[in-house]
Design an enzyme around this catalytic site. Structure first.
Site, PDB file in Angstrom:
ATOM      1  N   CYS A 167      -3.003   4.586   8.118  1.00  0.00           N
ATOM      2  CA  CYS A 167      -3.369   4.288   9.698  1.00  0.00           C
ATOM      3  C   CYS A 167      -2.388   4.661  10.695  1.00  0.00           C
ATOM      4  O   CYS A 167      -2.710   4.653  12.049  1.00  0.00           O
ATOM      5  CB  CYS A 167      -3.227   2.706   9.720  1.00  0.00           C
ATOM      6  SG  CYS A 167      -4.012   2.080   8.154  1.00  0.00           S
ATOM      7  N   ASN A 220       0.913  -1.311  -0.136  1.00  0.00           N
ATOM      8  CA  ASN A 220      -0.013   0.095   0.090  1.00  0.00           C
ATOM      9  C   ASN A 220       0.928   1.314  -0.056  1.00  0.00           C
ATOM     10  O   ASN A 220       0.285   2.241  -0.330  1.00  0.00           O
ATOM     11  CB  ASN A 220      -1.116   0.061   1.028  1.00  0.00           C
ATOM     12  CG  ASN A 220      -0.230  -0.533   2.424  1.00  0.00           C
ATOM     13  OD1 ASN A 220       0.160  -1.549   2.607  1.00  0.00           O
ATOM     14  ND2 ASN A 220      -0.459   0.269   3.577  1.00  0.00           N
ATOM     15  N   SER A 237     -10.941  -5.718  -0.168  1.00  0.00           N
ATOM     16  CA  SER A 237     -11.671  -4.627   0.423  1.00  0.00           C
ATOM     17  C   SER A 237     -12.450  -3.817  -0.460  1.00  0.00           C
ATOM     18  O   SER A 237     -11.770  -3.425  -1.590  1.00  0.00           O
ATOM     19  CB  SER A 237     -10.818  -3.847   1.361  1.00  0.00           C
ATOM     20  OG  SER A 237     -11.630  -2.749   1.792  1.00  0.00           O
ATOM     21  N   ALA A 238     -13.897  -3.384  -0.246  1.00  0.00           N
ATOM     22  CA  ALA A 238     -14.377  -2.821  -1.455  1.00  0.00           C
ATOM     23  C   ALA A 238     -13.896  -1.256  -1.569  1.00  0.00           C
ATOM     24  O   ALA A 238     -13.940  -0.625  -2.908  1.00  0.00           O
ATOM     25  CB  ALA A 238     -16.050  -2.747  -1.239  1.00  0.00           C
ATOM     26  N   HIS A 239     -13.520  -0.602  -0.422  1.00  0.00           N
ATOM     27  CA  HIS A 239     -13.420   0.967  -0.346  1.00  0.00           C
ATOM     28  C   HIS A 239     -12.016   1.409  -1.186  1.00  0.00           C
ATOM     29  O   HIS A 239     -11.835   2.500  -1.543  1.00  0.00           O
ATOM     30  CB  HIS A 239     -13.742   1.455   1.010  1.00  0.00           C
ATOM     31  CG  HIS A 239     -12.417   1.455   1.873  1.00  0.00           C
ATOM     32  ND1 HIS A 239     -11.460   2.300   1.969  1.00  0.00           N
ATOM     33  CD2 HIS A 239     -12.058   0.449   2.769  1.00  0.00           C
ATOM     34  CE1 HIS A 239     -10.382   1.920   2.922  1.00  0.00           C
ATOM     35  NE2 HIS A 239     -11.034   0.696   3.382  1.00  0.00           N
ATOM     36  N   GLN A 255      -4.769  -4.190  -2.279  1.00  0.00           N
ATOM     37  CA  GLN A 255      -4.086  -2.905  -2.993  1.00  0.00           C
ATOM     38  C   GLN A 255      -4.151  -3.108  -4.509  1.00  0.00           C
ATOM     39  O   GLN A 255      -4.321  -2.579  -5.353  1.00  0.00           O
ATOM     40  CB  GLN A 255      -2.840  -2.675  -2.560  1.00  0.00           C
ATOM     41  CG  GLN A 255      -2.819  -1.511  -1.181  1.00  0.00           C
ATOM     42  CD  GLN A 255      -3.658  -0.089  -1.608  1.00  0.00           C
ATOM     43  OE1 GLN A 255      -3.819   0.299  -2.759  1.00  0.00           O
ATOM     44  NE2 GLN A 255      -4.199   0.391  -0.312  1.00  0.00           N
TER      45      GLN A 255
HETATM   46  C1  LIG Z   1      -6.780  -0.783   3.293  1.00  0.00           C
HETATM   47  C2  LIG Z   1      -5.990  -1.893   3.553  1.00  0.00           C
HETATM   48  C3  LIG Z   1      -6.230  -3.028   4.293  1.00  0.00           C
HETATM   49  C4  LIG Z   1      -7.396  -2.799   5.139  1.00  0.00           C
HETATM   50  O1  LIG Z   1      -8.666  -2.591   4.698  1.00  0.00           O
HETATM   51  P1  LIG Z   1      -9.937  -1.891   5.236  1.00  0.00           P
HETATM   52  O2  LIG Z   1     -11.060  -2.371   4.406  1.00  0.00           O
HETATM   53  O3  LIG Z   1      -9.761  -0.501   5.371  1.00  0.00           O
HETATM   54  O4  LIG Z   1      -9.985  -2.642   6.597  1.00  0.00           O
HETATM   55  C5  LIG Z   1      -5.521  -4.229   4.197  1.00  0.00           C
HETATM   56  N1  LIG Z   1      -4.553  -4.399   3.613  1.00  0.00           N
HETATM   57  C6  LIG Z   1      -4.222  -3.257   2.722  1.00  0.00           C
HETATM   58  C7  LIG Z   1      -2.851  -3.582   1.946  1.00  0.00           C
HETATM   59  C8  LIG Z   1      -4.752  -2.045   2.837  1.00  0.00           C
HETATM   60  O5  LIG Z   1      -4.276  -1.193   1.781  1.00  0.00           O
END
Ligand SMILES: *Cc1c(COP(=O)(O)O)cnc(C)c1O
Length: 388
Positions: free
Chosen positions: A325, A151, A199-201, A179
């Site tokens: 984070c 990320n 992850s959707a967002h 990612q």
């Molecule tokens: C954002 C992210 C997560 C966490 O995902 P969330 O849906 O925000 O809990 C985990 N791993 C990576 C590599 C990320 O970039």
């Protein structure tokens, strides 16, 4: 003219209009998918159709998808779920030093529970070498977890090669694909992994929803217990409306991938060329070849990354330092330190992550507002040095 420019898509992405439209169409479907009456059945049908779309997105079977509250829960479920299901066989787990905190902290908790964790180093380029994994595997290793793309730097790991090594030794392999999802095609069969988080967002879907894919036949202990949802692997009534948005975001990502990638490559080249011209002293962290095309992690030697971010924010430009984070705390990024950067170098870096809606004008604006900020901070740090 002042603009607002969002260059922090690895932290989160805006909802695609098609996604909120799909969500809007189901907002009044309030039935519980576990109910046997018509209200429930209607929602259940739509939920299962969404599951098929998410499965299709990664080349998996719908029955192998566990919907979660996001990437963090998917990572937690992978590590705790496998560790607790296979503890009788061994108590050794391998991760890398550059994992997301969701994996790092899960592994740390497992250590407190008596598991042993090996954290593989990466090269200066940010790559975890297959030979390092080979050396770290032990007869009591039960799980390897290495992320598909980082990320912070965007570096892409040789997951197929790494997974093959674990597989040949009968060790399960999890990858955090949060990612890479939406930026590069994912196929679980080609990757040869056993568990995979998304992850959707991070792909223009809603926040608070994601999935863990678990290969058929792989045993997993739940971390959330209660009802028999998600085939007894994740209790709790499904986040239906968000899941509908998640599925739409996956479909859209496939349709947009090539166009997005072309755009990212062009914008990223323009950005780097502009930096070379206007800011002499900078460095790109992580491999330039094996990288997500939307991500640039840039070090400005001797400068404070947080100060650059604040300066850019005042001009309307959003970028990140380290990972979102940990911003707020001025600790150097664990990823950049693992790549071999000094604390000072790591603190002097920013992350630019481009998205679908960014334009050449956004890059032009960034290249206009950044150099004066860099010059100002350079002058300041010189004054501080001279005062000493
Ligand atoms: C954002 C992210 C997560 C966490 O995902 P969330 O849906 O925000 O809990 C985990 N791993 C990576 C590599 C990320 O970039």
């Amino acid at each position: 003219m002042k603009r607002r420019v969002y260059f922090d898509h690895n932290a989160t992405t805006p909802l695609a209009p098609e996604v909120w439209q799909a969500m809007g169409e189901v907002v009044s479907n309030f039935g519980n998918p576990s109910s046997i009456h018509a209200f429930g059945r209607e929602v259940k049908v739509a939920l299962e159709s969404a599951r098929e779309k998410v499965a299709h997105f990664i080349g998996a079977r719908p029955s192998e998808i566990i919907f979660t509250s996001g990437g963090t829960e998917a990572d937690n479920l992978a590590l705790f779920g496998v560790a607790h299901a296979f503890a009788h066989r061994g108590r050794h787990i391998i991760i890398s030093q550059i994992e997301h905190h969701a994996v790092l902290e899960s592994a740390h908790q497992l250590e407190k529970q008596g598991f042993e964790v090996t954290r593989l180093a990466s090269t200066r380029e940010g790559i975890v070498l297959p030979e390092e994994l080979m050396k770290a595997l032990r007869p009591d290793t039960i799980l390897v977890s290495i992320m598909a793309a980082n990320n912070e730097t965007g570096t892409i790991q040789p997951i197929a090669e790494l997974a093959k090594i674990a597989r040949e030794r009968g060790v399960l392999f999890h990858t955090d694909a949060v990612q890479i999802a939406g930026k590069r095609p994912i196929n679980v069969a080609e990757l040869g992994v056993d568990l995979l988080s998304i992850s959707a967002h991070k792909l223009y879907g809603p926040k608070g929803v994601g999935a863990l894919w678990v290969r058929r036949g792989v045993k997993l202990n739940p971390i959330l217990v209660g009802g028999g949802h998600e085939q007894n692997r994740r209790a709790g009534t499904e986040n239906f409306i968000s899941i509908i948005g998640f599925a739409r975001a996956c479909e859209l990502a496939v349709a947009r991938m090539e166009t997005d990638e072309k755009k990212f490559l062009a914008l990223s080249e323009k950005l780097q060329a502009g930096l070379k011209e206007k800011v002499e002293d900078f460095r790109i962290n992580g491999s330039l070849e094996r990288r997500l095309p939307n991500t640039l992690n840039i070090s400005f030697p001797g400068l404070d990354g947080e100060a650059i971010i604040v300066g850019l924010d005042m001009e309307g430009v959003a970028v990140a330092s380290g990972s979102a984070c940990t911003s707020g705390a001025t600790e150097p990024s664990h990823v950049l330190v693992a790549l071999g950067l000094s604390e000072r170098e790591a603190l002097g870096s920013i992350r630019v992550s481009l998205g679908r809606d960014n334009t050449e004008e956004d890059v032009d604006y960034f290249l206009a507002v950044l150099p004066p900020i860099v010059e100002r901070l350079k002058a300041l740090s010189k004054e501080v040095v001279e005062a000493k």
